[in-house]
Enzyme design. Structure first.
Site, mmCIF file in Angstrom:
data_model
loop_
_atom_site.group_PDB
_atom_site.id
_atom_site.type_symbol
_atom_site.label_atom_id
_atom_site.label_comp_id
_atom_site.label_asym_id
_atom_site.label_seq_id
_atom_site.Cartn_x
_atom_site.Cartn_y
_atom_site.Cartn_z
ATOM 1 N N LYS A 113 0.932 -1.209 0.120
ATOM 2 C CA LYS A 113 -0.055 0.093 -0.068
ATOM 3 C C LYS A 113 0.857 1.387 -0.042
ATOM 4 C CE LYS A 113 -4.347 -2.130 1.817
ATOM 5 N NZ LYS A 113 -3.986 -3.343 1.881
HETATM 6 C C1 LIG Z 1 -4.611 -4.480 1.414
HETATM 7 C C2 LIG Z 1 -3.819 -5.713 1.170
HETATM 8 C C3 LIG Z 1 -4.271 -6.826 0.434
HETATM 9 C C4 LIG Z 1 -5.536 -6.773 -0.537
HETATM 10 O O1 LIG Z 1 -5.396 -5.665 -1.566
HETATM 11 P P1 LIG Z 1 -6.930 -5.053 -2.218
HETATM 12 O O2 LIG Z 1 -6.276 -4.020 -2.973
HETATM 13 O O3 LIG Z 1 -7.741 -4.629 -1.413
HETATM 14 O O4 LIG Z 1 -7.360 -6.208 -2.955
HETATM 15 C C5 LIG Z 1 -3.611 -7.838 0.422
HETATM 16 N N1 LIG Z 1 -2.339 -8.068 1.086
HETATM 17 C C6 LIG Z 1 -1.934 -7.145 1.943
HETATM 18 C C7 LIG Z 1 -0.643 -7.382 2.691
HETATM 19 C C8 LIG Z 1 -2.900 -5.775 2.214
HETATM 20 O O5 LIG Z 1 -2.404 -4.945 2.805
#
Ligand SMILES: *Cc1c(COP(=O)(O)O)cnc(C)c1O
Length: 470
Positions: A113
């Site tokens: 993220k």
């Molecule tokens: C947010 C997150 C996901 C999921 O991603 P999306 O974009 O919501 O599908 C998967 N793995 C981790 C470690 C995350 O922080």
């Protein structure tokens, strides 16, 4: 480039106007009026570019209301080796011939993220500076989103963050990561309740339109278009690292929750990047796997949503999914209103009609599901076979990737977090604690700043009002 709402009842707007917003006023999600198409000559021109220059090329196709020189400078300041630990930003790590991890988790909070959120922080600061406005970001987190947002917004002019988290329920590492931030514009509010209580408070505060306007309340949740756009870039970067020619086909597997990350892959594929298949990997919360197997989308309530050892994928309702379905139904806003405005709200889901189901395979999605036992086995297997320690979410991806690999087509698994964030599950899988990346060793010993508040929207509002120089 103008942006329209999937529900078709909001005015079309330029990028900088939707940048600071969440949902469109009609309840839909913003999307570009069309996807720019990339031809082979453009791919060839982009192949040798550095990550920030590649990011500039992709972003500038979608952002035409920031001067080119400003956008380029902003992107270059964001994607640096200092912040992401590697000049390639998202380096490819080969596991075996035709199988690799695309490493997205070397940013400040050790999860993918950061790649989007760091850009969002720079864009927000830039736009607020131009408007001479301030923004108070209010969010709820159970872990990765909140910390990524705080590390992206810390110290930025014109921005304060009020982040709600369930008191005592985040992992010790996640608590330490967030609560050790000393920047005066970051406010950690530990709420006496569970994650849903935090989310309800955010909804209640945002529903008070007078308060929202008076204190310029905004969000940074996963439906923000700029976040999704930033994620499109690393599909290109991964493709270029995995191939030598511009007509080779590559498959991706994406550990998925809210369908943001894999939706960026759908956008890259629609733009013309030679992606063969996008494999959607879920954990026990398999709403998306069910959809791609059956054509039925059935939302789960919080009682039906399992707490798993890949917690960032514990969702019962995929908030970005509407974007993909909009493209699937031929960008028909009336159909989206019927499916998401009516059917999801009334019946908790929908089933595609025959014509829509017939179009689905053309979008290249496949899917799979992983359980706690699969996760542990895959972490062990990856360590034994390839000498690489992966986190539980990436393990869900690798499990599905191994089932979905095709002979002669490289498979890239998106790494979504580092194992250090999920010590207990890693120790359960391999019998030892994951190594700490440099700079995070003494995190738990740092002084902590957070305020404990009851699960009460009025108290949260009062806290915000007291901490804004209104
Ligand atoms: C947010 C997150 C996901 C999921 O991603 P999306 O974009 O919501 O599908 C998967 N793995 C981790 C470690 C995350 O922080």
């Amino acid at each position: 480039m103008r942006y329209l709402s999937t529900r078709g009842e909001a005015q079309e707007r330029p990028f900088c106007e939707i940048l600071l917003e969440g949902l469109a006023p009609d309840g839909g999600l913003y999307l570009p009026e069309s996807y720019p198409r990339i031809d082979a000559a453009t791919l060839a021109r982009w192949r040798p570019l550095s990550y920030p220059d590649l990011a500039y090329e992709v972003l500038s196709l979608y952002i035409d209301d920031i001067p080119a020189a400003d956008l380029r400078a902003l992107v270059r300041r964001t994607y640096t080796a200092e912040v992401f630990g590697d000049a390639r930003i998202t380096p490819l790590q080969p596991l075996a011939p035709g199988l690799a991890l695309l490493r997205l988790s070397n940013g400040p909070t050790l999860a993918f993220k950061d790649v989007a959120m760091q850009l969002l922080g720079a864009l927000f600061e830039y736009q607020l500076g131009r408007l001479k406005q301030e923004l108070n970001i209010l969010g709820a987190t159970s872990g990765d989103t909140g910390s990524a947002a705080e590390y992206a917004m810390r110290g930025r002019r014109g921005i304060r963050v009020f982040m709600l988290s369930p008191h005592g329920r985040m992992s010790p590492f996640q608590q330490a990561q967030m609560f050790s931030l000393a920047d005066p514009n970051i406010h950690n509010l530990a709420i006496e309740g569970v994650f849903d209580d935090c989310q309800d408070i955010v909804k209640a505060v945002s529903a008070d339109l007078d308060f929202k306007r008076r204190f310029s309340i905004g969000t940074v949740n996963s439906i923000n278009w700029a976040r999704l756009l930033a994620q499109v870039v690393y599909y290109f970067a991964g493709y270029f690292q995995a191939t030598t020619r511009d007509d080779e086909v590559v498959d991706f597997t994406v550990p998925s929750g809210n369908f943001g990350n894999v939706c960026a892959g759908h956008v890259a594929r629609t733009m013309g990047l030679p992606i063969g298949r996008l494999a959607v990997a879920t954990n026990e919360n398999d709403v998306l796997d069910e959809f791609f197997r059956t054509g039925t989308y059935r939302v789960r309530g919080s009682a039906e949503t399992h707490e798993t050892s890949s917690p960032s994928m514990d969702i019962g309702k995929a908030s970005n999914f509407e974007r993909f379905v909009f493209d699937l139904v031929g960008r028909d806003p009336a159909r989206i209103r019927a499916l998401f405005g009516d059917a999801v709200a009334r019946d908790g889901g929908f089933t595609l009609d025959a014509a829509e189901a017939a179009r689905l395979p053309g979008f290249g999605f496949v899917s799979g599901r992983s359980t706690h036992a699969d996760r542990l086995a895959t972490i062990r297997h990856c360590r034994q076979q390839h000498g690489v320690l992966i986190d539980p979410h990436t393990a869900d991806g690798l499990k599905v990737a191994l089932e979905r690999r095709r002979a002669g087509v490289p498979m890239l698994v998106l790494e979504t977090a580092l194992p250090a964030k999920f010590e207990a599950t890693i120790a359960e899988a391999v019998g030892f604690a994951p190594p700490r990346p440099p700079g995070t060793e003494g995190l738990e010993q740092l002084p902590r700043r957070f305020e404990v508040l009851p699960a009460d929207a009025q108290r949260v509002k009062r806290y915000i009002a007291d901490h804004c120089a209104a």
